[in-house]
Design a protein around this motif. Structure first.
Motif, short mmCIF file in Angstrom:
data_model
loop_
_atom_site.label_atom_id
_atom_site.label_comp_id
_atom_site.label_asym_id
_atom_site.label_seq_id
_atom_site.Cartn_x
_atom_site.Cartn_y
_atom_site.Cartn_z
N THR A 54 0.81 -1.23 0.00
CA THR A 54 0.00 0.00 0.00
C THR A 54 0.84 1.27 0.00
O THR A 54 0.32 2.34 -0.28
CB THR A 54 -0.90 0.04 1.26
OG1 THR A 54 -0.04 0.05 2.42
CG2 THR A 54 -1.82 -1.15 1.33
N ASN A 117 -13.20 -2.53 -3.03
CA ASN A 117 -13.29 -3.92 -2.54
C ASN A 117 -14.29 -4.07 -1.40
O ASN A 117 -15.06 -5.03 -1.34
CB ASN A 117 -11.91 -4.40 -2.09
CG ASN A 117 -10.91 -4.45 -3.23
OD1 ASN A 117 -11.19 -5.06 -4.26
ND2 ASN A 117 -9.78 -3.79 -3.06
N LYS A 346 -8.40 3.62 2.22
CA LYS A 346 -7.69 2.85 1.20
C LYS A 346 -6.90 1.70 1.84
O LYS A 346 -6.80 0.62 1.28
CB LYS A 346 -6.76 3.75 0.39
CG LYS A 346 -7.56 4.59 -0.59
CD LYS A 346 -6.68 5.37 -1.52
CE LYS A 346 -7.56 6.02 -2.59
NZ LYS A 346 -6.89 7.16 -3.25
N ASP A 349 -9.34 -0.88 2.67
CA ASP A 349 -9.81 -1.54 1.45
C ASP A 349 -8.83 -2.62 0.97
O ASP A 349 -9.24 -3.65 0.45
CB ASP A 349 -10.03 -0.51 0.34
CG ASP A 349 -10.88 -1.08 -0.79
OD1 ASP A 349 -11.99 -1.57 -0.48
OD2 ASP A 349 -10.44 -1.07 -1.95
N PHE A 350 -7.54 -2.36 1.19
CA PHE A 350 -6.52 -3.32 0.78
C PHE A 350 -6.81 -4.71 1.35
O PHE A 350 -6.63 -5.72 0.68
CB PHE A 350 -5.13 -2.83 1.22
CG PHE A 350 -4.08 -3.90 1.16
CD1 PHE A 350 -3.67 -4.42 -0.07
CD2 PHE A 350 -3.52 -4.41 2.32
CE1 PHE A 350 -2.70 -5.42 -0.12
CE2 PHE A 350 -2.56 -5.41 2.28
CZ PHE A 350 -2.15 -5.92 1.05
N SER A 353 -9.01 -6.78 -0.69
CA SER A 353 -8.53 -7.21 -2.01
C SER A 353 -8.05 -8.64 -1.86
O SER A 353 -7.88 -9.14 -0.74
CB SER A 353 -7.37 -6.32 -2.46
OG SER A 353 -6.21 -6.58 -1.67
N GLU A 354 -7.81 -9.30 -2.99
CA GLU A 354 -7.37 -10.70 -2.93
C GLU A 354 -6.05 -10.85 -2.15
O GLU A 354 -5.94 -11.69 -1.26
CB GLU A 354 -7.17 -11.18 -4.37
CG GLU A 354 -7.79 -12.53 -4.63
CD GLU A 354 -7.53 -12.94 -6.06
OE1 GLU A 354 -8.21 -12.39 -6.95
OE2 GLU A 354 -6.63 -13.78 -6.29
N GLU A 355 -5.08 -9.98 -2.48
CA GLU A 355 -3.77 -10.08 -1.83
C GLU A 355 -3.88 -9.73 -0.35
O GLU A 355 -3.26 -10.37 0.50
CB GLU A 355 -2.75 -9.12 -2.46
CG GLU A 355 -2.40 -9.41 -3.89
CD GLU A 355 -3.29 -8.64 -4.86
OE1 GLU A 355 -4.33 -8.07 -4.40
OE2 GLU A 355 -2.97 -8.60 -6.05
N ARG A 357 -6.50 -9.92 1.64
CA ARG A 357 -7.20 -10.94 2.40
C ARG A 357 -6.29 -12.14 2.67
O ARG A 357 -6.27 -12.70 3.77
CB ARG A 357 -8.46 -11.39 1.65
CG ARG A 357 -9.33 -12.28 2.48
CD ARG A 357 -10.60 -12.71 1.78
NE ARG A 357 -11.29 -13.68 2.61
CZ ARG A 357 -12.10 -14.62 2.14
NH1 ARG A 357 -12.34 -14.70 0.85
NH2 ARG A 357 -12.67 -15.47 2.96
#
Ligand code: CA
Length: 501
Positions: A54, A117, A346, A349-350, A353-355, A357
């Protein structure tokens, strides 16, 4: 000499360049102390990896050490020295309460505009969106979403059943007979009556046996608490079914079916009694209990502990009095005075995201797990390490109470096939009790709970110990027990819980 100076100068410029770059680095501050023990640590491998993804350095700003997380939180809230982000366990209602007072910012428009996300996740899970919103529809925190519903279950020694030619007990009567046989027929074959048919790591878990007599002792994460019957909160420990249950538990204890040291044995009970080949069964968590088979079998080839359905109780129901809550009252929110709200959302939100999570669930790719056929698999060193996988994850900053969605795959990988079969059976047959997320939320919210419950809980616990040890007669003392509960404001507390509901 000149050349050297030149090089030094060049190095100096490079060095200054680096410092400048570091100054430009985006930074957010966080207050996070959880489970009365853990503090946010920017050196966690997971925190460092999140920074790499990030570009945001999240810095902890509260003191560490074992202390009440709640106290630290309240002190911070009243200090006017706020971080950008606050995270932790059992804060759901505080996020809402202080949000409505203007200290936490409503996240709705931030999510809508800058957190694709989280936005997608909440659109796909409207029931979660509803549960975390206040009455006006404002969202003040992003929650920790768990996976799986089963928590604990009944476990019994299959090798002992086979040795005594007994079947898996299906009813409370059969369960009693099996425990009696374990006690009297020497299943460990040493010629001594040293078997302990039923034991518990936490003595309070013993009280859940009242479900065998159709009583209730809890309905939340902790043992000995309130339960929700679909309409209102109830105190199982004041009901006649509980009285019947505790009478029978005392009888089982007197007959030696329950560990005589149940009040003092403690956390290591499973390892000790199983490795000494004296323990016959327990009620405990699936993954960690199932994991004991391979460990104990190294010394005792025959050893086999299996999960069984809760025996049918006196009205024919199978009841397991634990269950996991999907939306934990944990997570994180953003302080409204923060100048970095956009950056904070943000960062939140990360983790959706797939990565992000994967990072929150499994740690760092290629260090803690690797991708195989599209599935993150823990490295062998972690699966067979010197501590349980969940403890390991906490130590690296994964699986902590921030806003993220747990992946069941994380737990599945260190759950034995025997335990998985049990989980599936409990799941399919819905043995566990109904749970209302409001219970945990309300208990945290109601001030009277903090005021009344500690003393009341202490009194009830003392009476339970007294009755199980046979120092007092349940039947004779029940009325005075109810009266004392009333004097200690037990009925008042239940009324308050129900009026806040
Ligand atoms: Ca024996």
């Amino acid at each position: 000499m000149k050349e050297i100076k030149g090089i030094t100068f060049l190095l100096l410029i490079l060095f200054l360049g680096c410092t400048k770059k570091e100054k430009d680095e985006k930074e957010l501050t966080i207050h996070m102390h959880f489970r009365n023990k853990f503090t946010y640590d920017e050196n966690w491998p997971v925190a460092k990896e999140a920074k790499r993804f990030t570009g945001i350095n999240l810095k902890g700003m509260n003191k560490s050490g074992e202390t009440k997380s709640r106290d630290l939180f309240e002190v911070m809230m009243s200090s006017n020295k706020y971080p950008d982000i606050v995270a932790g366990d059992n804060l759901a209602n505080s996020f809402i309460k202080y949000g409505e007072q203007g200290i936490f910012t409503p996240l709705n428009s931030l999510i809508e505009e800058s957190a694709p996300n989280i936005k997608k996740f909440l659109e796909e899970n409207p029931e979660i969106k509803k549960a975390i919103s206040n009455e006006k529809g404002d969202i003040y925190y992003i929650p920790y979403i768990t996976s799986g519903e089963t928590a604990a279950g009944y476990w019994i020694r299959k090798d002992w059943l086979d040795k005594l030619s007994l079947k898996i007990p299906e009813t409370v009567e059969e369960y009693y007979k099996v425990l009696k046989a374990f006690k009297t027929q020497d299943p460990n074959g040493n010629g001594k009556q040293d078997e302990i048919p039923l034991f518990f790591r936490k003595w309070q878990d013993l009280l859940s046996l009242v479900t065998l007599w159709n009583g209730r002792s809890s309905g939340t994460r902790g043992s000995l608490s309130f339960y929700y019957d679909g309409k209102k909160f109830r105190a199982g420990w004041m009901e006649p079914e509980f009285k019947e249950g505790i009478k029978n538990i005392a009888k089982w204890y007197k007959e030696g079916l329950i560990d005589p040291e149940v009040f003092t044995r403690g956390e290591k009970a499973r390892e000790i009694l199983f490795s000494e080949n004296r323990g016959g069964g327990t009620r405990d968590w699936f993954a960690s209990t199932g994991a004991l088979n391979s460990i104990i079998q190294e010394k005792n080839n025959d050893f086999l502990i299996i999960p069984i359905a809760p025996p049918k109780n006196i009205v024919g129901k199978r009841v397991e009095e634990t269950r996991r809550i999907k939306i934990r009252p944990d997570g994180w929110g953003i302080i409204s005075y923060s100048k970095n709200k956009l950056l904070a959302i943000k960062y939140f939100d990360f983790f959706f995201s797939e990565e992000g999570r994967r990072l929150a669930n499994f740690g760092v790719e290629n260090i803690h797990y690797e991708m195989r056929d599209g599935i993150p698999k823990f490295k062998e060193t972690i699966l067979n390490g010197d501590k349980p996988v969940n403890t390991f994850m906490w130590d690296i900053g994964a699986q902590i109470p921030i806003g993220f969605e747990q992946d069941y795959e994380y737990e599945k990988q260190w759950t034995s096939d025997i335990a998985l079969k049990g989980i599936e059976e409990y799941q399919q047959n819905r043995y566990f009790v109904d749970l209302d997320p409001k219970i945990e939320k309300n208990l945290e919210y109601v001030e009277a709970y903090d005021e009344i419950w500690p003393t009341l809980n202490y009194y009830i616990s003392e009476m339970m110990i007294r009755w199980v040890l046979g120092e007092g007669d349940v039947e004779e003392e029940w009325e005075i027990y109810l009266k004392n509960i009333d004097n200690l404001r037990g009925n008042e507390l239940i009324n308050i819980l129900n009026s806040e509901n």
